[in-house]
Design an enzyme around this catalytic site. Structure first.
Site, PDB file in Angstrom:
ATOM      1  N   ASP A  71      -8.483  -0.459   1.365  1.00  0.00           N
ATOM      2  CA  ASP A  71      -9.228   0.786   1.603  1.00  0.00           C
ATOM      3  C   ASP A  71      -9.360   1.641   0.343  1.00  0.00           C
ATOM      4  O   ASP A  71     -10.075   2.639   0.351  1.00  0.00           O
ATOM      5  CB  ASP A  71      -8.522   1.638   2.670  1.00  0.00           C
ATOM      6  CG  ASP A  71      -8.617   1.044   4.062  1.00  0.00           C
ATOM      7  OD1 ASP A  71      -9.393   0.092   4.230  1.00  0.00           O
ATOM      8  OD2 ASP A  71      -7.921   1.535   4.965  1.00  0.00           O
ATOM      9  N   THR A 120       4.231   0.963   1.626  1.00  0.00           N
ATOM     10  CA  THR A 120       5.156   0.193   0.786  1.00  0.00           C
ATOM     11  C   THR A 120       5.680   1.056  -0.360  1.00  0.00           C
ATOM     12  O   THR A 120       6.861   0.957  -0.727  1.00  0.00           O
ATOM     13  CB  THR A 120       4.416  -1.045   0.222  1.00  0.00           C
ATOM     14  OG1 THR A 120       3.858  -1.759   1.318  1.00  0.00           O
ATOM     15  CG2 THR A 120       5.342  -1.944  -0.557  1.00  0.00           C
ATOM     16  N   GLY A 142       0.800  -1.212   0.000  1.00  0.00           N
ATOM     17  CA  GLY A 142       0.000   0.000   0.000  1.00  0.00           C
ATOM     18  C   GLY A 142       0.836   1.266   0.000  1.00  0.00           C
ATOM     19  O   GLY A 142       1.992   1.269  -0.437  1.00  0.00           O
TER      20      GLY A 142
HETATM   21  N1  LIG Z   1       7.574   6.398   5.134  1.00  0.00           N
HETATM   22  C1  LIG Z   1       8.097   5.167   5.057  1.00  0.00           C
HETATM   23  N2  LIG Z   1       9.410   4.996   4.766  1.00  0.00           N
HETATM   24  C2  LIG Z   1       9.927   3.766   4.675  1.00  0.00           C
HETATM   25  N3  LIG Z   1       9.236   2.644   4.872  1.00  0.00           N
HETATM   26  C3  LIG Z   1       7.941   2.745   5.158  1.00  0.00           C
HETATM   27  C4  LIG Z   1       7.288   4.000   5.271  1.00  0.00           C
HETATM   28  N4  LIG Z   1       5.984   3.788   5.561  1.00  0.00           N
HETATM   29  C5  LIG Z   1       5.844   2.442   5.633  1.00  0.00           C
HETATM   30  N5  LIG Z   1       7.008   1.820   5.390  1.00  0.00           N
HETATM   31  C6  LIG Z   1       7.256   0.372   5.376  1.00  0.00           C
HETATM   32  O1  LIG Z   1       6.464  -0.232   4.353  1.00  0.00           O
HETATM   33  C7  LIG Z   1       5.936  -1.470   4.794  1.00  0.00           C
HETATM   34  C8  LIG Z   1       4.439  -1.499   4.629  1.00  0.00           C
HETATM   35  O2  LIG Z   1       3.879  -0.345   5.214  1.00  0.00           O
HETATM   36  P1  LIG Z   1       2.440  -0.314   5.897  1.00  0.00           P
HETATM   37  O3  LIG Z   1       2.134   1.122   6.171  1.00  0.00           O
HETATM   38  O4  LIG Z   1       2.426  -1.258   7.031  1.00  0.00           O
HETATM   39  O5  LIG Z   1       1.466  -0.950   4.839  1.00  0.00           O
HETATM   40  P2  LIG Z   1       0.907  -0.476   3.455  1.00  0.00           P
HETATM   41  O6  LIG Z   1       2.024  -0.528   2.477  1.00  0.00           O
HETATM   42  O7  LIG Z   1      -0.143  -1.482   3.205  1.00  0.00           O
HETATM   43  O8  LIG Z   1       0.386   0.927   3.640  1.00  0.00           O
HETATM   44  C9  LIG Z   1       6.404  -1.660   6.224  1.00  0.00           C
HETATM   45  O9  LIG Z   1       7.522  -2.496   6.199  1.00  0.00           O
HETATM   46  C10 LIG Z   1       6.790  -0.260   6.667  1.00  0.00           C
HETATM   47  O10 LIG Z   1       7.835  -0.272   7.624  1.00  0.00           O
HETATM   48  O1  LIG Z   2      -4.784  -5.057  11.633  1.00  0.00           O
HETATM   49  P1  LIG Z   2      -3.882  -4.685  10.525  1.00  0.00           P
HETATM   50  O2  LIG Z   2      -3.325  -5.848   9.793  1.00  0.00           O
HETATM   51  O3  LIG Z   2      -2.832  -3.691  10.950  1.00  0.00           O
HETATM   52  O4  LIG Z   2      -4.751  -3.962   9.398  1.00  0.00           O
HETATM   53  C1  LIG Z   2      -5.762  -3.069   9.679  1.00  0.00           C
HETATM   54  C2  LIG Z   2      -5.721  -1.889   8.793  1.00  0.00           C
HETATM   55  O5  LIG Z   2      -5.426  -2.191   7.460  1.00  0.00           O
HETATM   56  C3  LIG Z   2      -6.358  -1.568   6.610  1.00  0.00           C
HETATM   57  O6  LIG Z   2      -7.130  -2.589   6.093  1.00  0.00           O
HETATM   58  C4  LIG Z   2      -5.706  -0.746   5.538  1.00  0.00           C
HETATM   59  O7  LIG Z   2      -4.895  -1.523   4.740  1.00  0.00           O
HETATM   60  P2  LIG Z   2      -4.595  -1.141   3.237  1.00  0.00           P
HETATM   61  O8  LIG Z   2      -3.167  -0.682   3.212  1.00  0.00           O
HETATM   62  O9  LIG Z   2      -4.784  -2.421   2.485  1.00  0.00           O
HETATM   63  O10 LIG Z   2      -5.538  -0.073   2.770  1.00  0.00           O
HETATM   64  C5  LIG Z   2      -7.181  -0.616   7.437  1.00  0.00           C
HETATM   65  O11 LIG Z   2      -8.498  -0.488   7.042  1.00  0.00           O
HETATM   66  C6  LIG Z   2      -7.021  -1.197   8.806  1.00  0.00           C
HETATM   67  O12 LIG Z   2      -6.919  -0.178   9.748  1.00  0.00           O
HETATM   68 MG   LIG Z   3      -1.277   1.934   4.346  1.00  0.00          MG
END
Ligand SMILES: Nc1ncnc2c1ncn2[C@@H]1O[C@H](COP(=O)(O)OP(=O)(O)O)[C@@H](O)[C@H]1O
Ligand SMILES: O=P(O)(O)OC[C@H]1O[C@](O)(COP(=O)(O)O)[C@@H](O)[C@@H]1O
Ligand SMILES: [Mg+2]
Length: 454
Positions: free
Chosen positions: A220, A192, A189
């Site tokens: 989402d 990532t 997401g």
């Molecule tokens: N601003 C950022 N800089 C570097 N790595 C990040 C940043 N935000 C998230 N990550 C890393 O990317 C990965 C996925 O992020 P996360 O926010 O959990 O999920 P998503 O990619 O679904 O939004 C995690 O390993 C997290 O540490």
């Molecule tokens: O409990 P977890 O695995 O942290 O995930 C919950 C969160 O992930 C989400 O599904 C969002 O994930 P997405 O990055 O796929 O949009 C949110 O709606 C929710 O807050």
């Molecule tokens: Mg996210």
């Protein structure tokens, strides 16, 4: 003199601004060039029009008013196979990683990356990185081939495992180098994509012949520019089952309330789409539209009127809605998850309790039944539906074509129904909130007749 608004010839088209993406040839001298092996595919029989050239573009905005549009129109490179490739398939070592929360279709994307790398381009060294970014430096990778992944599209989740956190730039790029990966496919997401930008910059800084690409996943649907993220439609379909159950429960009671909490941290797309497609929701509460409970124009007043009129109500609340109303302690205010996201308090049980207190306070003695449904992970832990499955396949193929052609630091996404390569920095910062000023939110309000809470 005023232009004649009835004569289209009186207007000129805005200019076009191409959002260029990086290519390995910019940092790697004498990059090899080979004919695309799809030339020899027994299935495709490519004719000259089959291949996409770097001058093929698609426009982000396809509807505009010529009388007011003056800023340049953003264009992106069209995704698809190129006639020349810049990797010798025999030397490719491809890594696939899934990060963040689950989303329907993750396994389909992995499967299709493996199968298309293998079948279309003849790549034989394909690896799954386990448990998200930390897998580059802390776990064994798994070797993948079409036989191993053949039925993965039928499974929910990710068979490579995923995680939040664990982002250590030095260790990740070190791990990529050490394992000899030269193609990195990151499925995840917004977090990532932000991580992919940093990895891409570091790869460029180290002048490595490694192409990195992102395939956006978000249940989402909160990533901008692209039409929608894969898995979103599947999630809405499952969410609808909860909404319909809440409706049955509410309708079958006296003063019945069906309350459904759906995912949606910062955006209310799942709640909005479930509301519009079910037609049984009386009130849809999303993070983009603050609401309040008491007084004129508040939720309680509206529910009172609706119960009087219909005898039942259905409320859908996105998890990020109402966070400003829920009392929280100082430590709760500071709490973050592993990826640095603020930990939300649970709006569902809070709203359920507020509704029960309100009824008891204002209507003591009258029958009242509130059924609360929280489908949580059920909406995302399922395999992708047919439409999302096909979408995942096309995204995976688009990514491979771009990488094999030598592009890097890009994301494959659907824009206006076509597939494009978008700079990863742009995707990492592009949000996709529900626009409460546009026709879709107006449509929600006209379906539900709910207050605007202004
Ligand atoms: N601003 C950022 N800089 C570097 N790595 C990040 C940043 N935000 C998230 N990550 C890393 O990317 C990965 C996925 O992020 P996360 O926010 O959990 O999920 P998503 O990619 O679904 O939004 C995690 O390993 C997290 O540490
Ligand atoms: O409990 P977890 O695995 O942290 O995930 C919950 C969160 O992930 C989400 O599904 C969002 O994930 P997405 O990055 O796929 O949009 C949110 O709606 C929710 O807050
Ligand atoms: Mg996210």
């Amino acid at each position: 003199m005023d232009s004649d608004s009835s004569n289209p010839a009186a207007f000129s088209l805005p200019s076009i601004s191409l959002q260029t993406i990086s290519h390995l040839s910019e940092s790697i001298p004498n990059l090899l060039q080979l004919p695309n092996p799809i030339d020899k595919s027994p299935y495709y029989h490519p004719n000259p029009a089959f291949y996409i050239s770097s001058s093929d573009v698609l426009l982000r905005q396809i509807l505009f008013d010529l009388s007011t549009s003056s800023s340049p129109l953003l264009a992106y490179h069209r995704a698809g196979p190129r006639s020349q490739i810049r990797f010798d398939p025999a030397t490719v070592r491809a890594a696939i990683v899934t990060c963040g929360g689950l989303c329907p279709g993750l396994n389909t994307v992995i499967r299709e990356l493996v199968v298309a790398l293998w079948d279309l381009y003849g790549v034989r060294q394909i690896f799954g990185v386990q448990a998200g970014f930390r897998g580059f430096y802390s776990c064994e990778t798994v070797e993948l081939n079409p036989r191993i992944v053949h039925d993965w599209h039928l499974r929910g989740g990710t068979s490579l495992a995923t995680s939040r956190g664990g982002f250590d730039l030095d260790k990740i790029v070190g791990g990529i180098e050490e394992k000899g990966f030269n193609q990195v496919y990151c499925i995840g997401g917004d977090g990532t994509m932000r991580a992919a930008v940093k990895i891409f910059n570091e790869i460029q800084h180290r002048k490595l012949k490694i192409s990195i690409t992102g395939i956006p996943k978000t249940v989402d649907n909160d990533i901008g520019i692209i039409d929608r993220s894969f898995g979103f439609q599947t999630a809405v379909e499952i969410a609808l089952q909860a909404v319909h159950a809440a409706h049955v429960e509410a309708e079958s009671a006296v003063n019945g309330v069906g309350l459904v909490k759906l995912m949606g941290r910062n955006t209310g797309h799942i709640a909005l789409h479930a509301t519009l497609s079910s037609r049984v929701v009386d009130c849809c509460l999303i993070p983009e539209n603050d609401f309040y409970l008491e007084g004129e124009g508040g939720l309680f007043e509206f529910l009172h009127q609706r119960l009087k009129k219909n005898g039942h109500v259905v409320i859908v609340v996105a998890e990020g809605a109402g966070q400003n109303l829920i009392p929280r302690t100082e430590s709760q205010k500071a709490e973050q998850d592993e990826s640095g996201n603020q930990v939300f308090l649970d709006v569902g049980p809070w709203l359920k309790s507020e509704l029960n207190k309100w009824w008891k306070r204002d209507h003591d003695g009258e029958l009242f039944t509130l059924k609360y449904i929280d489908p949580t992970y059920m909406i995302r832990a399922v395999p992708a539906n047919a439409t999302d499955n096909l979408y995942c396949t096309l995204l995976a193929h688009s990514s491979i074509h771009g990488v094999m052609a030598g592009y890097t630091g890009f994301v494959s996404g659907q824009i206006n129904g076509n597939y494009a390569y978008i700079p990863v920095e742009e995707v990492a910062s592009a949000k996709n909130p529900v626009d409460t000023k546009d026709h879709r939110w107006a449509w929600v309000r006209s379906v539900t007749n709910q207050p605007d809470f202004n």
